[in-house]
Design a protein around this motif. Structure first.
Motif, mmCIF file in Angstrom:
data_model
loop_
_atom_site.group_PDB
_atom_site.id
_atom_site.type_symbol
_atom_site.label_atom_id
_atom_site.label_comp_id
_atom_site.label_asym_id
_atom_site.label_seq_id
_atom_site.Cartn_x
_atom_site.Cartn_y
_atom_site.Cartn_z
ATOM 1 N N PRO A 1 3.973 -5.610 9.440
ATOM 2 C CA PRO A 1 2.970 -4.539 9.341
ATOM 3 C C PRO A 1 3.133 -3.630 8.109
ATOM 4 O O PRO A 1 3.247 -2.418 8.227
ATOM 5 C CB PRO A 1 3.182 -3.760 10.645
ATOM 6 C CG PRO A 1 4.634 -3.930 10.925
ATOM 7 C CD PRO A 1 4.974 -5.330 10.471
ATOM 8 N N TYR A 2 3.131 -4.253 6.942
ATOM 9 C CA TYR A 2 3.177 -3.514 5.685
ATOM 10 C C TYR A 2 1.912 -3.864 4.909
ATOM 11 O O TYR A 2 1.828 -4.942 4.303
ATOM 12 C CB TYR A 2 4.431 -3.882 4.874
ATOM 13 C CG TYR A 2 5.712 -3.514 5.588
ATOM 14 C CD1 TYR A 2 6.083 -2.183 5.748
ATOM 15 C CD2 TYR A 2 6.542 -4.492 6.109
ATOM 16 C CE1 TYR A 2 7.252 -1.838 6.415
ATOM 17 C CE2 TYR A 2 7.710 -4.161 6.776
ATOM 18 C CZ TYR A 2 8.067 -2.830 6.917
ATOM 19 O OH TYR A 2 9.217 -2.494 7.581
ATOM 20 N N PRO A 3 0.897 -2.995 4.947
ATOM 21 C CA PRO A 3 -0.384 -3.306 4.305
ATOM 22 C C PRO A 3 -0.227 -3.660 2.823
ATOM 23 O O PRO A 3 0.560 -3.043 2.097
ATOM 24 C CB PRO A 3 -1.186 -2.016 4.471
ATOM 25 C CG PRO A 3 -0.563 -1.331 5.642
ATOM 26 C CD PRO A 3 0.897 -1.683 5.582
ATOM 27 N N ILE A 4 -0.994 -4.644 2.419
ATOM 28 C CA ILE A 4 -0.977 -5.141 1.045
ATOM 29 C C ILE A 4 -2.320 -4.866 0.387
ATOM 30 O O ILE A 4 -3.372 -5.099 0.983
ATOM 31 C CB ILE A 4 -0.708 -6.666 1.016
ATOM 32 C CG1 ILE A 4 0.658 -6.989 1.639
ATOM 33 C CG2 ILE A 4 -0.807 -7.219 -0.399
ATOM 34 C CD1 ILE A 4 1.851 -6.465 0.878
ATOM 35 N N GLU B 1 0.823 -1.208 0.000
ATOM 36 C CA GLU B 1 0.000 0.000 0.000
ATOM 37 C C GLU B 1 0.864 1.269 0.000
ATOM 38 O O GLU B 1 0.497 2.281 -0.601
ATOM 39 C CB GLU B 1 -0.915 -0.010 1.219
ATOM 40 C CG GLU B 1 -1.904 1.131 1.266
ATOM 41 C CD GLU B 1 -2.862 0.991 2.423
ATOM 42 O OE1 GLU B 1 -4.067 0.767 2.168
ATOM 43 O OE2 GLU B 1 -2.410 1.074 3.589
ATOM 44 N N ASP B 2 2.006 1.214 0.660
ATOM 45 C CA ASP B 2 2.878 2.387 0.752
ATOM 46 C C ASP B 2 3.712 2.622 -0.507
ATOM 47 O O ASP B 2 4.403 3.627 -0.606
ATOM 48 C CB ASP B 2 3.806 2.258 1.964
ATOM 49 C CG ASP B 2 3.026 2.309 3.268
ATOM 50 O OD1 ASP B 2 2.058 3.089 3.349
ATOM 51 O OD2 ASP B 2 3.380 1.562 4.198
ATOM 52 N N ASN B 3 3.663 1.702 -1.452
ATOM 53 C CA ASN B 3 4.404 1.855 -2.703
ATOM 54 C C ASN B 3 3.472 2.504 -3.740
ATOM 55 O O ASN B 3 2.946 1.841 -4.636
ATOM 56 C CB ASN B 3 4.935 0.507 -3.188
ATOM 57 C CG ASN B 3 5.883 0.631 -4.355
ATOM 58 O OD1 ASN B 3 6.010 1.692 -4.970
ATOM 59 N ND2 ASN B 3 6.544 -0.460 -4.683
ATOM 60 N N GLN B 4 3.285 3.801 -3.604
ATOM 61 C CA GLN B 4 2.350 4.533 -4.463
ATOM 62 C C GLN B 4 2.762 4.501 -5.939
ATOM 63 O O GLN B 4 1.898 4.501 -6.816
ATOM 64 C CB GLN B 4 2.208 5.973 -3.984
ATOM 65 C CG GLN B 4 1.449 6.098 -2.672
ATOM 66 C CD GLN B 4 0.016 5.594 -2.787
ATOM 67 O OE1 GLN B 4 -0.745 6.070 -3.623
ATOM 68 N NE2 GLN B 4 -0.358 4.633 -1.961
ATOM 69 N N GLN B 5 4.047 4.475 -6.206
ATOM 70 C CA GLN B 5 4.525 4.416 -7.593
ATOM 71 C C GLN B 5 4.037 3.129 -8.270
ATOM 72 O O GLN B 5 3.523 3.157 -9.383
ATOM 73 C CB GLN B 5 6.051 4.494 -7.607
ATOM 74 C CG GLN B 5 6.661 4.559 -8.992
ATOM 75 C CD GLN B 5 8.187 4.699 -8.923
ATOM 76 O OE1 GLN B 5 8.779 4.798 -7.856
ATOM 77 N NE2 GLN B 5 8.804 4.711 -10.076
#
Length: 149
Positions: free
Chosen positions: A137-140, A109-113
């Motif tokens: 804790p890295y949302p997918i 989710e945090d990889n907006q690119q």
């Protein structure tokens, strides 16, 4: 520029991991150093063996980007930072869709690119998980190809 798709030999796995690491460091700013170090041996020793691998090479036949596919899911797509935005990812993704029947991809989710890239190529979010597959804790975001266009 038109890129050609090549197979990947097991002897080239170390090269793929180097591209993965360079790409992750350039695009996954949300990852902590210990997580990069955690995933690196897993990719080399487990993940690469579990997928169909294809790559794009430069004029010197050096790998500049690669993908991994399993069961119609794009499990990995990494481009060397020097080649991001030059059509390598697009070439690999189109190959994955047309030749490997990819219909789904999971994106941090945090990889907006990456999220914008997949949305641009017709993928839509259909689900979300607060944790990644390793329980970190890295949302997918789970995305699938929108075949209704």
């Amino acid at each position: 520029m038109g890129y050609k798709i090549y197979n990947v030999e097991e002897s080239e796995y170390k090269e793929l991991v180097d591209i993965w690491e360079a790409s992750v460091r350039a695009t996954h700013h949300f990852l902590k150093e210990e997580n990069i170090l955690y995933f690196k041996p897993l990719i080399l020793n487990e993940y690469l063996k579990a997928v169909i691998l294809k790559c794009v090479r430069n004029n010197d036949m050096k790998i500049i980007g690669f993908l991994g596919v399993a069961e119609q899911n794009l499990e990995m797509l990494f481009i060397h930072p020097n080649f991001i935005g030059k059509g390598v990812g697009k070439t690999l993704l189109q190959y994955a869709i047309k030749k490997l029947n990819v219909t789904k991809v999971d994106v941090n989710e945090d990889n907006q690119q990456a999220l914008k890239f997949y949305e641009h190529h017709g993928f839509k979010i259909f689900d979300r998980s607060a944790l990644d597959a390793s329980g970190k804790p890295y949302p997918i975001l789970y995305m699938q190809l929108d075949t209704i266009k």
